[in-house]
Design an enzyme around this catalytic site. Sequence first.
Site, PDB file in Angstrom:
ATOM      1  N   ASN A 210       2.340  -7.775   8.027  1.00 18.44           N
ATOM      2  CA  ASN A 210       3.139  -7.295   9.163  1.00 18.44           C
ATOM      3  C   ASN A 210       2.301  -7.345  10.427  1.00 18.44           C
ATOM      4  OD1 ASN A 210       1.637  -4.727   9.386  1.00 18.44           O
ATOM      5  ND2 ASN A 210       2.514  -4.417   7.352  1.00 18.44           N
ATOM      6  N   PRO A 305       2.270   0.444  -4.283  1.00 23.72           N
ATOM      7  CA  PRO A 305       2.155   1.902  -4.461  1.00 23.72           C
ATOM      8  C   PRO A 305       2.103   2.571  -3.085  1.00 23.72           C
ATOM      9  CG  PRO A 305       0.059   0.830  -4.882  1.00 23.72           C
ATOM     10  CD  PRO A 305       1.078  -0.271  -4.708  1.00 23.72           C
ATOM     11  N   ASP A 306       2.669   3.749  -2.987  1.00 21.79           N
ATOM     12  CA  ASP A 306       2.673   4.453  -1.697  1.00 21.79           C
ATOM     13  C   ASP A 306       1.460   5.392  -1.649  1.00 21.79           C
ATOM     14  OD1 ASP A 306       3.276   6.329   0.451  1.00 21.79           O
ATOM     15  OD2 ASP A 306       5.205   5.301   0.491  1.00 21.79           O
ATOM     16  N   ILE A 307       0.517   5.067  -0.769  1.00 22.12           N
ATOM     17  CA  ILE A 307      -0.754   5.803  -0.719  1.00 22.12           C
ATOM     18  C   ILE A 307      -0.544   7.220  -0.167  1.00 22.12           C
ATOM     19  CG2 ILE A 307      -3.092   5.776   0.253  1.00 22.12           C
ATOM     20  CD1 ILE A 307      -2.647   2.639   0.409  1.00 22.12           C
TER      21      ILE A 307
HETATM   22  O1  C5P Z   1       7.866   4.671   4.195  1.00 21.80           O
HETATM   23  P1  C5P Z   1       7.063   4.162   5.331  1.00 21.80           P
HETATM   24  O2  C5P Z   1       6.335   2.878   5.020  1.00 21.80           O
HETATM   25  O3  C5P Z   1       7.816   4.075   6.611  1.00 21.80           O
HETATM   26  O4  C5P Z   1       5.958   5.296   5.565  1.00 21.80           O
HETATM   27  C1  C5P Z   1       4.945   5.151   6.485  1.00 21.80           C
HETATM   28  C2  C5P Z   1       3.793   6.039   6.130  1.00 21.80           C
HETATM   29  O5  C5P Z   1       3.475   5.899   4.748  1.00 21.80           O
HETATM   30  C3  C5P Z   1       2.527   5.653   6.860  1.00 21.80           C
HETATM   31  O6  C5P Z   1       1.754   6.820   7.019  1.00 21.80           O
HETATM   32  C4  C5P Z   1       1.851   4.683   5.912  1.00 21.80           C
HETATM   33  O7  C5P Z   1       0.463   4.636   6.109  1.00 21.80           O
HETATM   34  C5  C5P Z   1       2.204   5.283   4.575  1.00 21.80           C
HETATM   35  N1  C5P Z   1       2.355   4.296   3.492  1.00 21.80           N
HETATM   36  C6  C5P Z   1       1.397   4.246   2.498  1.00 21.80           C
HETATM   37  N2  C5P Z   1       1.532   3.363   1.464  1.00 21.80           N
HETATM   38  C7  C5P Z   1       2.602   2.545   1.395  1.00 21.80           C
HETATM   39  C8  C5P Z   1       3.596   2.587   2.402  1.00 21.80           C
HETATM   40  C9  C5P Z   1       3.425   3.470   3.446  1.00 21.80           C
HETATM   41  O8  C5P Z   1       0.411   4.982   2.570  1.00 21.80           O
HETATM   42  N3  C5P Z   1       2.722   1.713   0.386  1.00 21.80           N
END
Ligand code: C5P
Length: 407
Positions: A210, A305-307
Amino acid sequence: MKTKKILIIIGGGIAAYKSLDLIRLLKKNNFEIKTILTKSGREFVTPLSLTALTGSKPHENMFHTDEEAKIDHISLSRWADLVLVLPTTANFMSKLCQGRAEDLSTTVILASNKDIFLVPAMNVRMWSHLATQQNVKSLKNYGYKFIGPEKGEMACGEYGEGKMSSPRQIYSEIKNYFYNQKILTQKKLTALVTAGPTREYLDPVRYISNESSGKQGVAIANALSRIGIKTKLVLGPSDSQVDKGIKVIKVTSGIEMLNAVKKLLPVDIAVCAAAVSDVKPINKNTDKLKKSYNQLNNLKLDKNPDILEYLGKTNKSKPRLIVGFSAETKDLIKNSKKKIREKYCDIIIANDVSRRDIGFNSDYNEVHIIDSKGNKEKISKGKKSYIANLIVENILKKFLINDKNIN
Ligand code: C5P
């Protein structure tokens, strides 16, 4: 906070006129100010305007007979909680490098036992000259702190790095310095920041990514580190300038970012500013993909994975304050509030990425800081470094409230 005292040394450069605005801002916010007007500073700012704004005459000479202005260089340097040199010229820096004490300003600095902030302003060529850059390096080693300079159009009409930071930016750095000193004297804090985009490789040369530049996240890491918080940064592909002293782990993919974050826990504060790619290919092709329908049609994607969510949900080494970002193109506030709940964070920094003048890739940003109780504060458009200072100030305020041990 107890009234803080600032000694401002006004150097000889066109940007000196901005010192008047800064003094007004500081006075309005209850700082006590004394000034030293250098001989060349006097060419740009008058003693009368300084007296009118600060309530006391500027100090100008080492030796004088005027009883009212009589205060020696030692008492002047002890009086201050912080010394600010603005603008700091190339010539002034080279004098400080040599430890010269040839007039009141250089003598006070040499005798000072307080932190000294230099605010450079000069032509882009003068700033980038090897001699100046060597001086900057030496001065940093001596312990001098720098605010700016910024990139921009200069009074001489040229463009580049060397423009003095705005009074608003300088003020935010000073405020953060004092505010955070208060916290830091009570506890040594650690922070972890994720920043930049991630790249999810489909084959050796193509990837999903992105437009994130990493600038805002890196500015936050720099702001945290500058106030003495031990900061670790997990950074996706980005050329943003990271301050010395920050532990940087460079990663490429979202999985690598998560693994690096896990290894760096525990920390007191986590700021997830990275724009982690939502999806990743299930398999990375060892060879370059062909245009053939079969190969393209067989591309299978999976969620990354969502960190941020991991940090919010983990029982193991959960940071005491978790800050997320929310980049939205519509329903900014509504979507951001939802994210606080879904990702279990304490603060969300919401930014509108539909605008080209702020957000992704720009040097500027405009954000809303929203907390889990629904409180919302807007920070209007400013340089990302300025926005970072205000975010850090806000984070620490919340940290103080959340953390009873620190009160
Ligand atoms: O759900 P979204 O991507 O809009 O959320 C954004 C927030 O989640 C940001 O703080 C981003 O750093 C974190 N994020 C993450 N891991 C991901 C996706 C988003 O830590 N895979």
